[in-house]
Design an enzyme around this catalytic site. Sequence first.
Site, PDB file in Angstrom:
ATOM      1  N   PRO A 134       3.796  16.691  24.679  1.00  0.00           N
ATOM      2  CG  PRO A 134       3.055  18.909  24.822  1.00  0.00           C
ATOM      3  CD  PRO A 134       3.510  17.871  23.835  1.00  0.00           C
ATOM      4  CB  ALA A 136       2.928  11.280  22.835  1.00  0.00           C
ATOM      5  CG  HIS A 349      33.587  14.967  46.598  1.00  0.00           C
ATOM      6  ND1 HIS A 349      33.577  13.744  45.967  1.00  0.00           N
ATOM      7  CD2 HIS A 349      34.508  15.724  45.932  1.00  0.00           C
ATOM      8  CE1 HIS A 349      34.433  13.761  44.957  1.00  0.00           C
ATOM      9  NE2 HIS A 349      35.022  14.951  44.922  1.00  0.00           N
ATOM     10  CD  GLU A 374      17.495   8.245  24.246  1.00  0.00           C
ATOM     11  OE1 GLU A 374      16.436   8.027  23.639  1.00  0.00           O
ATOM     12  OE2 GLU A 374      18.386   8.988  23.806  1.00  0.00           O
TER      13      GLU A 374
END
Length: 395
Positions: A134, A136, A349, A374
């Site tokens: 939470p 880190a 679209h 990441e």
Amino acid sequence: MLAPPVPVVADPFHTPEREELQATARRFVEDRVLPVADELDKVKGEIPRSLLDEMGGLGYFGITIPREDGGLGLGAFEYCMIAEELARGWMSVGSIIARAQGAGTGVDDPGRRAELLRRSAAGTWIGAIALSEPDAGSDLAAVATRAVREGDEFVITGRKRWIGNAKAADFLQVLVRTADPEPGERRSAGLATLVVEKERDSFPEGLTGSPIDKIGYHGFVTWDLEFDGVRVPAANLLGEQGFSDAQKWLNVARVHTAARAVGLARGAVEDCIVYLQQREQFEHPIADFQAVRFRLATMAARVEQARSFYQHVAHRLDQGEPCEREAAMVKLLATEMAAEVTGEGIQLHGGNGYTTEHRVERYWRDARLTTIFEGTSEIQQKIVADRLLPRSPLG
């Protein structure tokens, strides 16, 4: 007088073996992954075990594992190439292969290590990586989950967050703090990695979890985990350089993320090509309108640019170069591209793009996450800037 012909330059990364590997992955995605994703993503379903078994049979969980240990014996290039193909169908399928590739096999016992490598390559040793907490996330040096040595065991206490596949996994690879840094040491000192072995679809004694409800990246459940006295054999310590090991792993992971982002963006481009020729307005397919054609052309060009970049960095990783700066660069460029290109795909679209009737909204939801996990885009910018512009003593 005609200008001399432009010389044809062969793709330096192309080989017949890679072409065959890519073609097999594309057929697998078209025949197996896309139908499953179209059905299950809408209900936030998990990747079926049967599909994982098929991927194991194709060798996708052991792409980078040596042949003598049951893997394909290939490199980061092939790993990322296959990930692009899989992510074009469903990003979670392109992601789950990262939970193997020999992860969690760095034990000292040679026999045990060989067994786990074979299981990893076969897709019967699939894990989950527990780095973030939470407090880190980008700042892994702030990890507070504690592992205390008691005889032949470590006892883990703390909380981890954003752990994909945690309950379904065969093991958890957990970044823990075994000691506090000494005065003058880096904050990352005292971090290590432990492997928590477990039964699939359950948590061991002392570990509880709560699913995190996400807007995308379905296919496996992401967890918030609470460790309360989880006991792990001391032999499951993978190393006492947990922070630096995580950083090395993240270099490959970031190129892998770039490849997944390219797969998502490519999916949007390919689906738009079909849709623009089918959809008619003003008595013409909308593919006839120049504004639409130019928009699609720019999307396709950006996908090709990002693919070339990730292939270049993956090749350099296979040559043994660390490529920390380049991995951050390609992760930044490819993921931001994917978020924008898939968003353009929704626009092309029209109103139909804002429904779940077309895949492009799935690509957009998943692409948006690639700019975050990441290491966020801002973290990638920091990595690159710090290597280009060393800070002054007063900075």
